[in-house]
Write a protein that holds these residues in place. Structure first.
Motif, PDB file in Angstrom:
ATOM      1  N   ALA A  93      90.126 148.701 -35.873  1.00 11.85           N
ATOM      2  CA  ALA A  93      89.055 148.443 -34.899  1.00 11.85           C
ATOM      3  C   ALA A  93      87.962 149.510 -34.974  1.00 11.85           C
ATOM      4  CB  ALA A  93      89.634 148.373 -33.489  1.00 11.85           C
ATOM      5  N   ASP A  94      88.350 150.779 -35.067  1.00  6.13           N
ATOM      6  CA  ASP A  94      87.352 151.852 -35.161  1.00  6.13           C
ATOM      7  C   ASP A  94      86.545 151.736 -36.453  1.00  6.13           C
ATOM      8  OD1 ASP A  94      87.774 153.041 -32.683  1.00  6.13           O
ATOM      9  OD2 ASP A  94      89.235 154.489 -33.460  1.00  6.13           O
ATOM     10  N   MET A  95      87.215 151.416 -37.549  1.00  7.59           N
ATOM     11  CA  MET A  95      86.500 151.255 -38.816  1.00  7.59           C
ATOM     12  C   MET A  95      85.511 150.105 -38.730  1.00  7.59           C
ATOM     13  SD  MET A  95      87.051 153.519 -41.117  1.00  7.59           S
ATOM     14  CE  MET A  95      86.422 152.713 -42.558  1.00  7.59           C
ATOM     15  N   ALA A  96      85.949 148.967 -38.208  1.00 13.35           N
ATOM     16  CA  ALA A  96      85.075 147.798 -38.111  1.00 13.35           C
ATOM     17  C   ALA A  96      83.850 148.107 -37.249  1.00 13.35           C
ATOM     18  CB  ALA A  96      85.850 146.610 -37.546  1.00 13.35           C
ATOM     19  N   GLU A  97      84.072 148.783 -36.126  1.00 11.05           N
ATOM     20  CA  GLU A  97      82.959 149.134 -35.238  1.00 11.05           C
ATOM     21  C   GLU A  97      81.980 150.077 -35.931  1.00 11.05           C
ATOM     22  OE1 GLU A  97      82.229 151.569 -31.078  1.00 11.05           O
ATOM     23  OE2 GLU A  97      84.096 150.450 -31.276  1.00 11.05           O
ATOM     24  N   TYR A  98      82.512 151.117 -36.590  1.00 12.42           N
ATOM     25  CA  TYR A  98      81.647 152.084 -37.259  1.00 12.42           C
ATOM     26  C   TYR A  98      80.840 151.419 -38.372  1.00 12.42           C
ATOM     27  CZ  TYR A  98      79.879 156.189 -39.589  1.00 12.42           C
ATOM     28  OH  TYR A  98      79.032 157.111 -40.149  1.00 12.42           O
ATOM     29  N   LEU A  99      81.500 150.637 -39.203  1.00 13.86           N
ATOM     30  CA  LEU A  99      80.809 149.994 -40.324  1.00 13.86           C
ATOM     31  C   LEU A  99      79.698 149.074 -39.822  1.00 13.86           C
ATOM     32  CD1 LEU A  99      83.806 149.180 -42.685  1.00 13.86           C
ATOM     33  CD2 LEU A  99      82.103 150.981 -42.975  1.00 13.86           C
ATOM     34  N   GLU A 100      79.969 148.319 -38.764  1.00 17.85           N
ATOM     35  CA  GLU A 100      78.956 147.396 -38.243  1.00 17.85           C
ATOM     36  C   GLU A 100      77.802 148.148 -37.580  1.00 17.85           C
ATOM     37  OE1 GLU A 100      76.556 144.416 -37.567  1.00 17.85           O
ATOM     38  OE2 GLU A 100      78.274 144.367 -38.905  1.00 17.85           O
ATOM     39  N   GLU A 101      78.093 149.195 -36.839  1.00 13.35           N
ATOM     40  CA  GLU A 101      77.023 149.947 -36.167  1.00 13.35           C
ATOM     41  C   GLU A 101      76.184 150.768 -37.140  1.00 13.35           C
ATOM     42  OE1 GLU A 101      78.573 152.401 -33.046  1.00 13.35           O
ATOM     43  OE2 GLU A 101      79.178 150.683 -31.825  1.00 13.35           O
ATOM     44  N   THR A 102      76.835 151.367 -38.119  1.00 20.09           N
ATOM     45  CA  THR A 102      76.162 152.327 -38.993  1.00 20.09           C
ATOM     46  C   THR A 102      75.545 151.698 -40.233  1.00 20.09           C
ATOM     47  OG1 THR A 102      77.759 153.963 -38.240  1.00 20.09           O
ATOM     48  CG2 THR A 102      76.473 154.536 -40.185  1.00 20.09           C
ATOM     49  N   PHE A 103      76.175 150.658 -40.753  1.00 22.20           N
ATOM     50  CA  PHE A 103      75.724 150.088 -42.025  1.00 22.20           C
ATOM     51  C   PHE A 103      75.342 148.616 -41.906  1.00 22.20           C
ATOM     52  CE2 PHE A 103      78.878 153.461 -43.375  1.00 22.20           C
ATOM     53  CZ  PHE A 103      77.919 154.410 -43.667  1.00 22.20           C
ATOM     54  N   ASN A 104      74.777 148.239 -40.768  1.00 25.36           N
ATOM     55  CA  ASN A 104      74.288 146.859 -40.653  1.00 25.36           C
ATOM     56  C   ASN A 104      72.931 146.766 -41.354  1.00 25.36           C
ATOM     57  OD1 ASN A 104      72.014 147.148 -38.643  1.00 25.36           O
ATOM     58  ND2 ASN A 104      73.700 147.899 -37.361  1.00 25.36           N
ATOM     59  N   ASP A 105      72.501 145.548 -41.625  1.00 25.82           N
ATOM     60  CA  ASP A 105      71.279 145.329 -42.405  1.00 25.82           C
ATOM     61  C   ASP A 105      70.068 146.042 -41.798  1.00 25.82           C
ATOM     62  OD1 ASP A 105      73.007 143.671 -43.774  1.00 25.82           O
ATOM     63  OD2 ASP A 105      71.892 141.825 -43.376  1.00 25.82           O
ATOM     64  N   THR A 106      69.872 145.873 -40.501  1.00 29.20           N
ATOM     65  CA  THR A 106      68.707 146.444 -39.831  1.00 29.20           C
ATOM     66  C   THR A 106      68.700 147.967 -39.911  1.00 29.20           C
ATOM     67  OG1 THR A 106      68.656 144.557 -38.342  1.00 29.20           O
ATOM     68  CG2 THR A 106      67.444 146.524 -37.649  1.00 29.20           C
TER      69      THR A 106
END
Length: 173
Positions: free
Chosen positions: A36-49
């Protein structure tokens, strides 16, 4: 190693940076973090925008390491107000050096580090600094081997988990 080349990333490289960032961060830290922490970090930090936005920051530079035509790692350096913590005009921050696990031990990280050193010297910085997770002994050894010394610690959040980063610096001649 003879096939490793570097290119300075442009706004058009955002997908390559995003994919490298997500893959290398996951490879490096998934074992030490919850899913869960990995998924959250990856989505927040490395999203397209966010990646597209980071590539537009004037005081940040990205470089991509290529093995022939395959991207295998990247570097992000910051100066001035783009730095994540110190924001010292005399310093350059290495925010990220990440290399795909398939290329660990092949000196890709060293090539990326040497590019950071070149950028810092070209900009006449007095020192380089970075933060490295206290539970990443491979990276700590790499930076110590390259002349970095610990000088402080700070919190780095991965998802909901507050982790300790060792802040390290290297004085430049």
């Amino acid at each position: 190693m003879e096939h490793i080349t570097l290119s300075k990333a442009t706004a058009a490289d955002w997908q390559t940076i995003r994919d490298l960032a997500r893959a290398t961060f996951f490879e490096t830290f998934a074992a030490g973090n919850t899913e869960a922490d990995m998924a959250e970090y990856l989505e927040e930090t490395f999203n397209d925008t966010k990646v597209q936005s980071e590539l537009q920051v004037a005081d940040s530079q990205f470089y991509i390491a290529w093995d022939d035509k395959t991207p295998v790692g990247y570097l992000k350096v910051n100066t001035g107000p783009a730095q994540t913590a110190l924001q010292d005009a005399d310093s350059l921050e290495i925010e990220r050096i990440y290399v795909k696990s398939s290329h660990h031990g092949k000196k890709v990280g060293q090539v990326l580090y040497e590019k950071a050193l070149e950028v810092a010297r070209h900009q006449q910085k007095k020192y380089i600094w970075l933060g490295v997770w206290e539970e990443n002994p491979r990276a700590i050894r790499f930076y110590e081997k390259n002349g970095f010394v610990a000088f402080d610690k700070h919190i780095f959040k991965v998802g909901t988990d507050e982790q300790i980063d060792i802040m390290m610096r290297k004085e430049l001649e």
